[in-house]
Design an enzyme around this catalytic site. Structure first.
Site, PDB file in Angstrom:
ATOM      1  N   LYS A   1       0.858  -1.192   0.000  1.00 49.74           N
ATOM      2  CA  LYS A   1       0.000   0.000   0.000  1.00 49.74           C
ATOM      3  C   LYS A   1       0.892   1.240   0.000  1.00 49.74           C
ATOM      4  O   LYS A   1       1.635   1.498   0.943  1.00 49.74           O
ATOM      5  CB  LYS A   1      -0.917   0.009   1.216  1.00 49.74           C
ATOM      6  CG  LYS A   1      -1.890   1.186   1.239  1.00 49.74           C
ATOM      7  CD  LYS A   1      -2.829   1.088   2.434  1.00 49.74           C
ATOM      8  CE  LYS A   1      -3.809   2.244   2.470  1.00 49.74           C
ATOM      9  NZ  LYS A   1      -4.727   2.164   3.638  1.00 49.74           N
TER      10      LYS A   1
ATOM     11  N   LYS B   1      -2.184  -1.717  -3.775  1.00 58.90           N
ATOM     12  CA  LYS B   1      -3.006  -0.496  -3.767  1.00 58.90           C
ATOM     13  C   LYS B   1      -2.100   0.729  -3.839  1.00 58.90           C
ATOM     14  O   LYS B   1      -1.175   0.849  -3.029  1.00 58.90           O
ATOM     15  CB  LYS B   1      -3.847  -0.463  -2.490  1.00 58.90           C
ATOM     16  CG  LYS B   1      -4.737   0.773  -2.357  1.00 58.90           C
ATOM     17  CD  LYS B   1      -5.503   0.747  -1.029  1.00 58.90           C
ATOM     18  CE  LYS B   1      -6.398   1.983  -0.921  1.00 58.90           C
ATOM     19  NZ  LYS B   1      -7.111   2.022   0.370  1.00 58.90           N
TER      20      LYS B   1
END
Length: 325
Positions: free
Chosen positions: A196, A249
């Site tokens: 992330k 992500k």
């Protein structure tokens, strides 16, 4: 020209049926996980200004939302909660009657076949907007793990099928796995936000979830967008700690990372088609600058081609309709 030597690749593109016959990557409604923002209160259905077509909804509107999701063949949803009350440690994240817990119980009662993925983080629930415990302006890693494990157990008790921790604290998968196992939820998998990045593409989400940090930023715990090898270190740690899925992500600007993770691990890889990626396309489509359907399906297909087994996307309902045409 008669002596010219070359290959005729166009033979396999000569018609729509021929192209379909040799197509390598296929997008299916089963690939999608649809995010839903559930808020406390009554009779609330409020469009997120920076995310056209995405609403914050209260529990009394959840049935209509889920009826639509089920009718489109979408089998998985990701729940985010927006509480009324926030405090320093995000108590509502692990409260037995927290908004995600209540939404989970409602969906499981009325739509037992739907897979519920519960977002396991503190940022929507803390008054400072960070994903962990704060002391002296610093985000403390280890004390945050206890609260994250507590949140995961609470969500599993409410009926969540998958726990999806998004906080990026070191050791968060190990702490949550231990907490779940000790509470008797050995069979509940963890869909880890393993990779992330500290991305500007999250901006509209913070409008939707009310999770913007009140000071500083998240660069001390989310990854530097310039780094590639670090992604594999993060993912290796999560696999060793017991992750069952690996999320990358954002996805669209990180397709190289998706491919790296796909090549390195044999776990399901999940791409998160994040809010900024969604809003850019929606904004351009609303202005008539692009063909939304074609762009979205091409974008989602690129994520599958790069190595995503599943895609978390706000386009899930639209894409399901288009694929059914």
């Amino acid at each position: 020209m008669k002596d010219l030597q070359f290959k005729r690749h166009r033979r396999l593109r000569s018609s729509a049926n021929m192209r379909a016959l040799v197509r390598e990557t296929h997008l299916h409604v089963d690939d999608f996980i649809y995010p839903i923002f559930v808020v406390e209160g009554e009779n609330i259905k409020k469009e997120v200004p920076s995310m056209p077509g995405v609403d914050q909804i209260s529990l009394d509107h959840l049935k209509a939302e889920m009826d639509e999701v089920v009718s489109l063949g979408i089998k998985s949803v990701l729940l985010f909660g927006v509480p009324v009350e926030k405090d320093e440690v995000g108590t509502q994240a692990f409260h037995d009657h927290g908004i995600v817990q209540e939404a989970t119980r409602f969906i499981k009662e009325h739509y037992p076949e739907i897979i519920i993925v519960a977002d396991t983080c503190l940022c929507e629930y803390t008054d400072h907007g960070h994903c962990g415990v704060i002391e002296g302006g610093k985000i403390l890693n280890d004390p945050s793990l206890d609260l994250l494990a507590k949140t995961a157990v609470s969500q599993a008790q409410a009926g969540a099928d998958i726990i999806a921790p998004s906080n990026m604290m070191d050791g968060f998968v190990a702490a949550i796995r231990k907490g779940l196992d000790e509470a008797g939820f050995e069979d509940v998998p963890i869909m880890s936000y393993a990779v992330k990045y500290a991305s500007a593409f999250y901006g509209p989400f913070r409008d939707a979830a009310g999770s913007a940090p009140q000071f500083g930023d998240r660069k001390t715990y989310q990854m530097d967008p310039a780094n590639r090898l670090e992604a594999l270190r993060e993912a290796h740690s999560d696999v060793e700690e017991g992750a069952d899925f690996l999320i990358v992500k954002p996805t669209l600007s990180y397709l190289d990372i998706v491919r790296d993770v796909r090549n390195e691990f044999n776990l399901p890889v999940v791409g998160y088609n994040v809010s900024g990626e969604y809003s850019m396309v929606k904004g351009a489509a609303l202005n008539g600058w692009i063909d939304e359907k074609t762009i979205v399906l091409e974008m989602l297909t690129s994520m599958k081609r790069a190595g995503c087994d599943l895609i978390i996307t706000y386009f899930a309902k639209d894409a399901a309709r288009w694929l059914a045409e």
